[in-house]
Design a protein around this motif. Structure first.
Motif, short mmCIF file in Angstrom:
data_model
loop_
_atom_site.label_atom_id
_atom_site.label_comp_id
_atom_site.label_asym_id
_atom_site.label_seq_id
_atom_site.Cartn_x
_atom_site.Cartn_y
_atom_site.Cartn_z
N SER A 169 0.42 7.59 -5.97
CA SER A 169 -0.54 8.68 -5.82
C SER A 169 0.18 10.02 -5.65
O SER A 169 -0.21 11.04 -6.22
N GLU A 224 0.83 -1.21 0.00
CA GLU A 224 0.00 0.00 0.00
C GLU A 224 0.86 1.26 0.00
O GLU A 224 0.45 2.30 -0.54
N GLU A 249 1.65 2.06 -3.50
CA GLU A 249 0.47 2.69 -4.11
C GLU A 249 0.35 4.16 -3.68
O GLU A 249 0.00 5.02 -4.49
N SER A 250 0.65 4.43 -2.41
CA SER A 250 0.64 5.82 -1.94
C SER A 250 1.68 6.64 -2.68
O SER A 250 1.44 7.81 -3.03
N CYS A 269 0.22 4.85 -13.48
CA CYS A 269 -0.86 3.87 -13.27
C CYS A 269 -0.40 2.45 -13.54
O CYS A 269 -0.93 1.50 -12.97
N GLU A 309 4.87 -0.96 -11.37
CA GLU A 309 4.79 -2.17 -10.54
C GLU A 309 6.16 -2.49 -9.98
O GLU A 309 7.17 -1.92 -10.38
#
Length: 155
Positions: free
Chosen positions: A25, A18, A21-22, A63, A66
């Motif tokens: 963002s 996570e 992912e942050s 987006c 990975e």
């Protein structure tokens, strides 16, 4: 003016997926801000990159980012080679990204390039410190990014 975001793609750099992912963002937020300020923008995270300076391409690359094995240092060296007109660099890492990796990655760019490191550390408190002349933003909450950046970038 061209801005560049380079992110650490190694899973070991992040305490939790996570957090990665942050970071993506945060990268997207920086891209949007840079576009509003009429910067050209590039993004590199491991094998995923966008160096054509178009904002939509950079957002698409964010987006699709990975985990991989390249790491921050190699990604920064690659980014410096493919985006030589860069004037502003953001190095994104996780709580486990080594300070030495940030410093070596920052050194991949000429001295006239403004460099900032941002470490995603949701268990801590957002704060700013300097490490060998490199501003390092320890970011606990994405909402703190604006205040930390406006304080430092404006100096």
């Amino acid at each position: 003016t061209q801005a560049l975001i380079v992110a650490d793609d190694r899973a070991a750099a992040w305490r939790d997926p996570e957090d990665f992912e942050s970071a993506m963002s945060v990268a997207a937020s920086i891209i949007v801000r840079a576009l509003l300020d009429e910067f050209e923008i590039s993004f590199v995270c491991g094998a995923r990159s966008s160096t054509d300076t178009a904002g939509h391409a950079a957002l698409d690359a964010v987006c699709r980012a990975e985990f991989g094995e390249m790491g921050l240092v190699e990604a920064a060296r690659r980014a410096a080679a493919v985006a030589p007109e860069t004037s502003l660099v953001f190095l994104l890492g996780g709580a486990e990204t080594a300070l030495n990796d940030l410093l070596v990655a920052a050194a991949a760019f000429p001295v006239e390039v403004r460099r900032f490191a941002i470490l995603i550390e949701p268990d801590g408190t957002s704060h700013l410190r300097e490490a060998d002349g490199l501003p390092v933003l320890h970011l606990a909450a994405k909402e703190d990014l604006g205040a930390l950046l406006s304080w430092r970038v404006g100096r």
